[in-house]
Design an enzyme around this catalytic site. Sequence first.
Site, PDB file in Angstrom:
ATOM      1  CD  GLU A   1      -1.665   2.435   1.671  1.00 39.29           C
ATOM      2  OE1 GLU A   1      -1.992   3.577   2.111  1.00 39.29           O
ATOM      3  OE2 GLU A   1      -0.376   2.563   2.423  1.00 39.29           O
ATOM      4  CD  GLU A   2       2.590   2.775   4.748  1.00 40.82           C
ATOM      5  OE1 GLU A   2       2.290   3.893   3.987  1.00 40.82           O
ATOM      6  OE2 GLU A   2       1.970   2.367   5.192  1.00 40.82           O
TER       7      GLU A   2
ATOM      8  CG  HIS B   1       4.331   6.928   7.472  1.00 41.07           C
ATOM      9  ND1 HIS B   1       3.996   7.460   5.910  1.00 41.07           N
ATOM     10  CD2 HIS B   1       3.617   6.113   7.016  1.00 41.07           C
ATOM     11  CE1 HIS B   1       3.192   7.430   5.249  1.00 41.07           C
ATOM     12  NE2 HIS B   1       3.028   6.061   6.194  1.00 41.07           N
TER      13      HIS B   1
END
Lengths: 469, 469
Positions: A335-336, A434
Amino acid sequence: MFGLILKKHTMRLFVWLLAALVCQNAVAQVEDSLLIKNLSDEILLRSTAYENLRVLCKTVGGRLAGSPNMLKAESWGQKTLEQAGADRVWLQECLVPHWERGGTDSAWYSVKGNGNQKVRLDILALGNSVGTGEKGILLPAILVQDFADLEQKKDQVKGKIVVFNNVFNNTYLETFLSYVDDGIYRRSGPSRAAKYGAAAVMIRSITGSTDNNPHTGSTAYDSTQPKIPAAAMGLKDADQLIALLKSGKQVDIYYRSGANFKPDATGHNVIGEWKGTEFPDQYITVGGHLDSWDPAEGAHDDGTGCVHSIEVLRALKAMGYKPRHTIRVVLFANEENGLRGGRKYAQEAVSKNEKHVFALESDAGGFTPRGFSFSFSEEQLNKLRRWLPFFEPRGVHRFTTGGGGADVSPLNALLKTPVAELTPDGSRYFDLHHARNDVFEQVNKRELDLGALNMAILIYLVDKYGLEQ
Amino acid sequence: MFGLILKKHTMRLFVWLLAALVCQNAVAQVEDSLLIKNLSDEILLRSTAYENLRVLCKTVGGRLAGSPNMLKAESWGQKTLEQAGADRVWLQECLVPHWERGGTDSAWYSVKGNGNQKVRLDILALGNSVGTGEKGILLPAILVQDFADLEQKKDQVKGKIVVFNNVFNNTYLETFLSYVDDGIYRRSGPSRAAKYGAAAVMIRSITGSTDNNPHTGSTAYDSTQPKIPAAAMGLKDADQLIALLKSGKQVDIYYRSGANFKPDATGHNVIGEWKGTEFPDQYITVGGHLDSWDPAEGAHDDGTGCVHSIEVLRALKAMGYKPRHTIRVVLFANEENGLRGGRKYAQEAVSKNEKHVFALESDAGGFTPRGFSFSFSEEQLNKLRRWLPFFEPRGVHRFTTGGGGADVSPLNALLKTPVAELTPDGSRYFDLHHARNDVFEQVNKRELDLGALNMAILIYLVDKYGLEQ
């Protein structure tokens, strides 16, 4: 007389039908309440979400797409879905980008007239950023308040390191709005500065936190501009540096990053399936993403979404529930920095002509639940809101519009599948998002379990009643 | 014709009056929205609550009634209220109980047939408990499941240490209900076991936490029974000990506690007053309690309530608001093991014939806010619920019945003052309540500020509109 008798009979029939209908509804309501109470007890007493998360965070840790840990996480997912009771678990292959940090980022600055004193900057290269070369760069810094200020200073940035003073706006009532607003400097800042010849970009981390941990996350280069190195600074270091620049000091920044792209790697969505009894060819998906940024354990982003989704299956199955539709738990790849897993899942659904009834994601952390955000109109949502009494005592008090999570959005785009996302309380999310402090210890067991519980209730209600109403 | 003209005039007058009324309401609504938006920005950008809490936790720390730290905390409160802009700050004297832990609690157990191996128990004497004498006690343990089981075993407990297997019920949707339910073993367990000759009592800590920190808190001796030492075990240690006892092993427990009572000490409620412009002799109170248990920093219990209340005053004053009623911030003495501060404040209000319009407390932690609990009936609450739209975007989504906090309850009892309490999310509270991990680091700045903000909005609305509607 006869008419009267008929009327009487019709009346009786009508009353009887009405009573039957009322009873049926009442029975269904009692049935739902009982099942949801049992589901609640099952999860609040026997949830495995917290222990599953501990194993993922502490034995795998950070798991960026393409990294060796990505593969370890896939094995964890496969095993954990089998243990949760999936009928079948498989890996759905997809190519993922393979960006590497290439060692520890390093940066310091020195102020002209202050000898050779080097002040360390706690920074992280932005995801997908290019590196600086082994020797790093040592260049003058220039302070830029925002994109308007960049336009003012476009003739002064050439060959310099642009320091953006992008401030996370704490006055937004939803921190996700602050993130979107401030995040534009992470995504577009590097290319917009490169357009005027900047050599590198440093942004304030996209967070309103009280600590100095830098926060990474993807940048997105504009293909028409040169790619320049870009990093995020911890807020305390950024405050100090920016104060110096504001006071007119001449500051040089040293920055070294080994960031680089390798060829695409092979990754996988990990899928656990639980066959439906009535509509086995109609799918309800529930998932989170398995990848995470490298400097953290990816606990809230998005280990919690993975273990939430696995718990939905485990708990419903443990209660002896028989789903009408086939329920799929999907741990999405990448996803990131690519969304390749979510796209692959939807593309394969299209190519196999699968019917997807609903897809739910958890990718906003394992904090105390507050709501669900749906890809519906307010009008459609108003119908669904009759379900809210099942959720309210368990923390979810709002159904809002706004769509589902990133990984299920391709299903919505390609197949018009209705999608939704769990929206937990957002107060703490961007303090660790993050960043190196996104670790298991930041997750509270009860908050995590309440998230899984509300998701399980929603999956149960959609499985039983559908969304076409 | 004349009649028609009259009618026309009456009609015009009516329409004009209606329009004026509508306009007035609309103007008031816009005024409220603007003020609340400014209040929101003031607190989310410039709140001093977090920094005030840091100073209280890190320079004072635990502050049990009667201890030297109680006096240090009072000085902190006085100074901080002055800095926040109170017109006048004073100390309201009251006698407080002076219970002392008397050094570190110490306990271990040994299993018969297992040599001399001593297994350490992480425990804390319950507040107000008697000690064991310097040498401690070494006695056989007996497992008691609950009070019904105690009745069954009443002939076996004499001279033994009763180990209650009181389990925190995680299936309650409100953790405060689990606390009340389980807490009866802390409050009444010692005297109920003493009735049958038990020498001491150990309970499982009143928590559903995943760690091993023991949680203290007051016990309440029945004056007709002998006072026996009582302590709470960390849950992991309790699990191990109880498993051994369940398996039929003979276990001896050693326990040493220096707990003792000294004569009552002189403590103070710290009161900061902000004079009302319209009704200076009518009071609105907002407060938390300044004391805390000794082994923690008392961050969530109740440092956050103190800094919440101070921030309400600071923020409204910083905006140039002029209160109609006199607003008092009260940092109450001795909530934990006596409630002497709350009682004193109400008694003095009675003796001075003060009119108290409303009293609000924050004593359920500095977590993300969810609601307010009021001393009102559902019917009265329904009228107040028209204010909910001001709160909902800021996290508070429910007004419930159930009353206010402990410290404001005497005002309600003696003067029928309407009272309320902030009810934040309860998921994490009992993980750290009365335990050594109730420290500053467990408080999130934004969650803390949102609590203060919702309290400030409620104080503003009550000050402006009153509660008689």
